[in-house]
Design an enzyme around this catalytic site. Structure first.
Site, PDB file in Angstrom:
ATOM      1  N   LYS A  82       0.846  -1.207   0.000  1.00  0.00           N
ATOM      2  CA  LYS A  82       0.000   0.000   0.000  1.00  0.00           C
ATOM      3  C   LYS A  82       0.876   1.249   0.000  1.00  0.00           C
ATOM      4  O   LYS A  82       1.903   1.287   0.691  1.00  0.00           O
ATOM      5  CB  LYS A  82      -0.904  -0.041   1.233  1.00  0.00           C
ATOM      6  CG  LYS A  82      -1.971   1.045   1.271  1.00  0.00           C
ATOM      7  CD  LYS A  82      -2.891   0.850   2.478  1.00  0.00           C
ATOM      8  CE  LYS A  82      -3.970   1.897   2.573  1.00  0.00           C
ATOM      9  NZ  LYS A  82      -4.876   1.678   3.723  1.00  0.00           N
ATOM     10  N   SER A 157      -9.765   1.393   2.622  1.00  0.00           N
ATOM     11  CA  SER A 157      -8.899   2.192   1.775  1.00  0.00           C
ATOM     12  C   SER A 157      -7.786   1.381   1.103  1.00  0.00           C
ATOM     13  O   SER A 157      -7.173   1.865   0.160  1.00  0.00           O
ATOM     14  CB  SER A 157      -8.263   3.325   2.587  1.00  0.00           C
ATOM     15  OG  SER A 157      -7.447   2.803   3.628  1.00  0.00           O
ATOM     16  N   SER A 181      -9.929  -0.810   6.934  1.00  0.00           N
ATOM     17  CA  SER A 181      -9.367  -0.648   5.592  1.00  0.00           C
ATOM     18  C   SER A 181      -8.653  -1.852   5.000  1.00  0.00           C
ATOM     19  O   SER A 181      -8.322  -1.837   3.818  1.00  0.00           O
ATOM     20  CB  SER A 181      -8.416   0.542   5.565  1.00  0.00           C
ATOM     21  OG  SER A 181      -9.153   1.717   5.409  1.00  0.00           O
TER      22      SER A 181
HETATM   23  N1  GLN Z   1     -13.274   3.333   6.018  1.00  0.00           N
HETATM   24  C1  GLN Z   1     -12.705   3.833   7.223  1.00  0.00           C
HETATM   25  C2  GLN Z   1     -12.552   5.319   7.152  1.00  0.00           C
HETATM   26  O1  GLN Z   1     -12.902   5.850   6.151  1.00  0.00           O
HETATM   27  C3  GLN Z   1     -11.455   3.123   7.517  1.00  0.00           C
HETATM   28  C4  GLN Z   1     -10.208   3.813   7.142  1.00  0.00           C
HETATM   29  C5  GLN Z   1      -9.001   2.999   7.497  1.00  0.00           C
HETATM   30  O2  GLN Z   1      -9.122   1.924   8.092  1.00  0.00           O
HETATM   31  N2  GLN Z   1      -7.842   3.513   7.168  1.00  0.00           N
HETATM   32  O3  GLN Z   1     -12.129   5.945   8.073  1.00  0.00           O
END
Ligand code: GLN
Length: 449
Positions: A82, A157, A181
């Site tokens: 990532k 994400s 994420s």
């Molecule tokens: N979808 C979650 C958010 O938008 C998780 C983000 C993450 O885990 N980095 O905050």
């Protein structure tokens, strides 16, 4: 003969390379070819073609020359990373225009560990800008397209990481998970996504914005591969291989997980999994985590406040904030609001207190069973561009955020489909019980094979 690289898992590829049945160069060439063929999926922000091929060739030569590599568990295995994890000499953008020219001097700790284990970084994957999002549509480099249905999102994400594994472009990938994420894109893409116990993996060199929750996690096709990668990243060499045997263990299902919103397909898969576990000799018990429904707002207050605080450092170095996308700006604004004036007590401190309640309730639920089972996401992947309301997008994380607040390990495994798209189920464990939850995941995946 062209090898069929998609038949390999990370475990079998590492073995084939170590046994000189497959050359790391040929394997790398195949994966790079797949990335090129699938370029429209938009999984990668940067593919490390030359470095990856050079490294694969060097390893292949050393193997041929009889060099011993007994301690290198991932010798010659490509790993997609990532793009918020620092890679020395390789651009690390966080999918933001703000960092589009940032090239770190040093590797993150996880990258050093991968390299020491013989793994090869194949490229940097697409993500939501600064890891805020659930659909991978908030990337300055464009949306990721789901490998199983190109009109749908891959989740976020860590969308590029999950989707690259689903597409067979890499056997393993690293993601980060603050509030889901790793697990949510794993569910949408039909792969295994492990978020380890908070603190189990060193996060030095990860550009994380929520230090009290963020955790590096793994994406892979199988639970065995997740265990292999986790053991390398965490340094836990003692973990026994999975046997998929779950007879006699106890799995808890919180009644809130049954009540919470979910699509018909997800509800059916959840019930079906409970039935499958019973058939495998698992005791199913009903438990309760009454604060479950407070998880999402609590997560958003705390994560936005932390992000705003962390972001000041980024902005000191890169002040050109006009380059930021809307979602990042919204989170910063939320973070500023919930810590401003009397809101500090009313919202931020209150959320911090609710977090301790959530943690205590999950711990209590886990004290009467070995693990908890829930859906990962309430639905399957939605069409690209279909989620126009940020509020609706935040709803994706209701099963995930409380687990992050409590710092518990959890894995999403693929289990069934709805409208042809994969469904993910989440297994939540006690702290440091990564092996146990992966073993339950393996049993569930075997049951639907
Ligand atoms: N979808 C979650 C958010 O938008 C998780 C983000 C993450 O885990 N980095 O905050």
């Amino acid at each position: 003969m062209r090898m069929n690289i998609s038949d390999y898992t990370a475990v079998s590829l590492a073995a084939a390379i170590a046994n000189v049945e497959v050359s790391p160069f040929d394997a790398m060439t195949e994966y790079l070819g797949k990335i090129r063929d699938d370029i429209l999926l938009n999984n990668f922000i940067n593919v490390c073609v030359d470095q990856a091929l050079d490294e694969a060739e060097r390893i292949g030569r050393d193997i041929k020359n009889g060099k011993r590599f007994d301690d290198k568990k991932l010798l010659g295995v490509p790993v997609a990373v990532k793009d918020n994890i620092c890679t020395a000499g390789v651009q690390t953008t966080c999918a933001s225009r703000l960092l589009s020219k940032f090239v770190p001097d040093d590797d993150a700790e996880v990258i050093s560990r991968l390299k020491r284990a013989g793994a090869i970084i194949i490229g940097k994957t697409n993500m939501d800008e600064f890891a805020f999002g659930s659909a991978n549509e908030y990337s300055a480099f464009g949306s990721v397209r789901n490998a199983l249905d190109n009109n749908c999102v891959a989740g976020g994400s860590s969308g590029g990481s999950a989707n690259s594994v689903a597409a067979g472009e890499a056997p393993l990938a690293l993601g980060t998970d603050t509030g889901g994420s790793v697990r949510q894109p794993a569910a949408f893409c039909g792969v295994v996504g492990l978020k380890p116990t908070y603190g189990a993996i060193n996060s030095r060199g990860v550009i994380g914005l929520c230090p009290s929750m963020e955790q590096v996690g793994t994406l892979s096709k199988t639970c065995d591969d997740a265990l292999l990668l986790f053991s390398v990243l965490s340094g836990r060499d003692e973990l026994r291989a999975l046997d998929g045997s779950v007879r006699g263990i106890t799995v808890g299902v919180a009644k809130e997980f049954l009540q919470a919103e979910k699509s018909d397909g997800v509800a059916r898969a959840f019930e079906n999994a409970i039935g499958q576990l019973k058939a495998l000799g698992v005791n199913i018990v009903e438990v309760s985590v009454p604060s479950f429904f407070a998880g999402l707002p609590t997560y958003h207050v705390l994560s936005s406040a932390e992000a705003m605080h962390s972001f000041r450092k980024v902005v000191d170095a890169y002040p050109d904030t006009v380059l930021l996308g809307d979602e990042v700006k919204r989170r910063m604004l939320t973070g500023a609001t919930v810590t401003d004036g009397e809101n500090y007590d009313k919202l931020y401190i209150k959320a911090a207190k609710v977090r301790t309640v959530i943690t205590a309730e999950y711990d209590k639920a886990l004290s009467c069973c070995d693990a908890l089972l829930s859906p990962t996401a309430a639905t399957v992947a939605s069409p690209i561009g279909g989620m126009t309301d940020p509020q609706q997008e935040h709803m994706c994380d209701s099963y995930l955020a409380p687990v992050s607040l409590a710092g518990l390990p959890a894995v999403s495994v693929p289990f069934g489909k709805e409208n042809g798209l994969p469904i993910g189920l989440q297994i939540i464990g006690k702290r440091n019980a990564e092996r146990e939850i992966l073993n339950i995941g393996k049993a569930l995946m075997n049951a639907v094979r």
